[in-house]
Design a protein around this motif. Structure first.
Motif, PDB file in Angstrom:
ATOM      1  N   ARG A   1      50.036  50.233  44.293  1.00 15.60           N
ATOM      2  CA  ARG A   1      50.169  51.450  44.771  1.00 15.60           C
ATOM      3  C   ARG A   1      49.324  52.504  44.114  1.00 15.60           C
ATOM      4  N   SER A   2      49.535  52.419  42.759  1.00 11.34           N
ATOM      5  CA  SER A   2      49.144  53.415  41.871  1.00 11.34           C
ATOM      6  C   SER A   2      47.612  52.936  41.617  1.00 11.34           C
ATOM      7  N   ALA A   3      47.078  51.789  41.711  1.00 11.74           N
ATOM      8  CA  ALA A   3      45.708  51.429  41.488  1.00 11.74           C
ATOM      9  C   ALA A   3      44.723  51.421  42.733  1.00 11.74           C
ATOM     10  N   LEU A   4      45.561  51.960  43.781  1.00  6.38           N
ATOM     11  CA  LEU A   4      44.826  51.429  45.340  1.00  6.38           C
ATOM     12  C   LEU A   4      43.605  52.499  45.221  1.00  6.38           C
ATOM     13  N   PRO A   5      43.454  53.758  44.712  1.00  6.42           N
ATOM     14  CA  PRO A   5      42.352  54.589  44.844  1.00  6.42           C
ATOM     15  C   PRO A   5      41.146  53.899  43.911  1.00  6.42           C
ATOM     16  N   ALA A   6      41.428  53.067  42.648  1.00  2.00           N
ATOM     17  CA  ALA A   6      40.339  52.743  42.276  1.00  2.00           C
ATOM     18  C   ALA A   6      39.914  51.373  42.868  1.00  2.00           C
ATOM     19  N   ILE A   7      40.854  50.976  43.376  1.00  2.00           N
ATOM     20  CA  ILE A   7      40.554  49.461  44.004  1.00  2.00           C
ATOM     21  C   ILE A   7      39.709  49.767  45.179  1.00  2.00           C
ATOM     22  N   ILE A   8      39.793  50.975  45.942  1.00  2.61           N
ATOM     23  CA  ILE A   8      39.108  51.317  47.018  1.00  2.61           C
ATOM     24  C   ILE A   8      37.611  51.646  46.887  1.00  2.61           C
ATOM     25  N   THR A   9      37.621  52.414  45.353  1.00  2.00           N
ATOM     26  CA  THR A   9      36.274  52.543  44.900  1.00  2.00           C
ATOM     27  C   THR A   9      35.338  51.291  44.638  1.00  2.00           C
ATOM     28  N   GLY A  10      36.225  50.417  44.148  1.00  2.95           N
ATOM     29  CA  GLY A  10      35.755  48.844  44.172  1.00  2.95           C
ATOM     30  C   GLY A  10      35.147  48.241  45.497  1.00  2.95           C
ATOM     31  N   MET A  11      36.087  48.343  46.475  1.00  5.58           N
ATOM     32  CA  MET A  11      35.758  48.135  47.857  1.00  5.58           C
ATOM     33  C   MET A  11      34.241  48.801  48.333  1.00  5.58           C
ATOM     34  N   ARG A  12      34.144  49.931  47.899  1.00  6.33           N
ATOM     35  CA  ARG A  12      32.731  50.791  48.435  1.00  6.33           C
ATOM     36  C   ARG A  12      31.706  50.123  47.828  1.00  6.33           C
ATOM     37  N   LEU A  13      31.783  49.656  46.270  1.00 12.76           N
ATOM     38  CA  LEU A  13      30.610  49.160  45.685  1.00 12.76           C
ATOM     39  C   LEU A  13      30.392  47.847  46.133  1.00 12.76           C
ATOM     40  N   ALA A  14      31.545  47.236  46.537  1.00 12.11           N
ATOM     41  CA  ALA A  14      31.332  45.833  47.021  1.00 12.11           C
ATOM     42  C   ALA A  14      30.698  45.826  48.532  1.00 12.11           C
TER      43      ALA A  14
ATOM     44  N   SER B   1      42.936  59.160  52.458  1.00 14.11           N
ATOM     45  CA  SER B   1      44.636  59.325  52.876  1.00 14.11           C
ATOM     46  C   SER B   1      45.612  58.908  52.057  1.00 14.11           C
ATOM     47  N   ILE B   2      45.097  57.894  51.259  1.00 13.48           N
ATOM     48  CA  ILE B   2      46.198  57.513  50.250  1.00 13.48           C
ATOM     49  C   ILE B   2      46.168  58.159  48.733  1.00 13.48           C
ATOM     50  N   ASP B   3      45.248  58.985  48.655  1.00 13.73           N
ATOM     51  CA  ASP B   3      45.191  59.731  47.323  1.00 13.73           C
ATOM     52  C   ASP B   3      45.265  61.317  47.414  1.00 13.73           C
ATOM     53  N   PRO B   4      46.400  61.756  47.251  1.00 13.69           N
ATOM     54  CA  PRO B   4      46.575  63.323  47.639  1.00 13.69           C
ATOM     55  C   PRO B   4      45.440  64.220  46.612  1.00 13.69           C
ATOM     56  N   THR B   5      45.065  63.777  45.449  1.00 16.07           N
ATOM     57  CA  THR B   5      44.504  64.421  44.701  1.00 16.07           C
ATOM     58  C   THR B   5      43.149  64.885  45.370  1.00 16.07           C
TER      59      THR B   5
END
Length: 281
Positions: free
Chosen positions: A202-215, A275-279
């Motif tokens: 859950r904490s890593a999800l924002p960075a994982i989504i960034t990886g999804m965009r690169l992929a 939606s999943i990253d309030p910052t």
């Protein structure tokens, strides 16, 4: 695994987006205005060059390209057994959706296992480092020989481009999660698996989504390349056929379609990220 290969979350080192000094990454009216002005200037430059060349095969005008784009939204290409432009786009989008979706699931699962099982990480990490520099396009001849020109070779080519990116993104993002969060969950009685799923992932999800965009960008590169060589439908097939027949406005229309679809996909991922990253709100 190298800690510099993948973007992590904002709080822990998300890759810096292209930002000019002093610029703000907020959707302010001035920023939107500058962006629109940049696009208009690029179109004007294109138009001026087209008029200077005065050769529709070498460089058609913006109006000619727009007219062709609109025409082939309802006109089949090739004329007899082909598809319209949006139908070719749907074929490519379907291939991307399947290949990218499965690749993301495999990459996140393998990355999570590598973080949880050190022995597995030691075994898989060298393989990732060896294969990571290899461009997926280098596998096209092999996949065509092994699996033919059907959908299997295209699906596997997308996996080759997506899975390593997602594994590296997942491992790097999970490594960047503060240990205190994991320790707090464990002190409250959470099992290691439950802590991985509900706290670390859950904490890593924002960075994982960034990886999804690169992929996603890599997936588009792979599918268009393979459609250029071995396909009977899709945007890459359309661009290749139009190029062979010197229909440059249609080639540019296919490229513009790829850009539009890519922006739509990336915007959806950005919305998911927000939606999943309030910052980021």
């Amino acid at each position: 695994m190298s800690s510099q290969t993948v973007p992590t979350s904002r709080a822990t080192g998300e890759p810096a987006e292209l930002t000019l000094p002093g610029a703000r990454r907020t959707a302010s009216p001035s920023r939107l205005l500058y962006g629109a002005a940049g696009i208009v200037l690029a179109l004007l430059l294109w138009e001026a060059l087209a008029y200077l060349k005065d050769d529709a095969v070498l460089l058609p005008t913006v109006q000619e390209t727009a007219r062709t784009f609109w025409e082939y939204m309802s006109t089949r290409y090739p004329a007899v057994v082909g598809n319209t432009l949006w139908q070719h786009a749907l074929v490519s989008v379907g291939r991307i959706a399947v290949g990218w979706g499965v690749g993301v699931l495999i990459g996140v699962a393998v990355g999570g296992l590598m973080v949880s099982v050190p022995l597995l990480r030691h075994l898989v990490d060298p393989l990732i480092e060896i294969t990571r520099p290899l461009p997926p396009l280098a596998f096209i001849p092999l996949f065509i020989v092994w699996f033919g020109i059907g959908e299997t070779s295209k699906f596997l080519l997308i996996l080759v481009g997506v899975v390593p990116i997602m594994i590296i993104a997942t491992v790097s993002a999970l490594d960047a999660v503060p240990k205190e969060l994991e320790q707090a969950a464990r002190s409250l009685g959470a099992t290691p698996f439950w802590t991985l799923v509900t706290v670390r992932l859950r904490s890593a999800l924002p960075a994982i989504i960034t990886g999804m965009r690169l992929a996603m960008g890599g997936a588009w590169t792979s599918i268009v390349a393979v459609e250029l060589i071995a396909a009977t439908a899709g945007l890459g097939y359309l661009i290749n056929n139009a190029g062979v027949n010197l229909q440059t406005p249609l080639v540019l229309s296919g490229i513009v379609t790829i850009s539009i679809v890519g922006i739509v996909f990336d915007s959806l991922l950005r919305l998911f990220h927000r939606s999943i990253d309030p910052t980021r709100r």
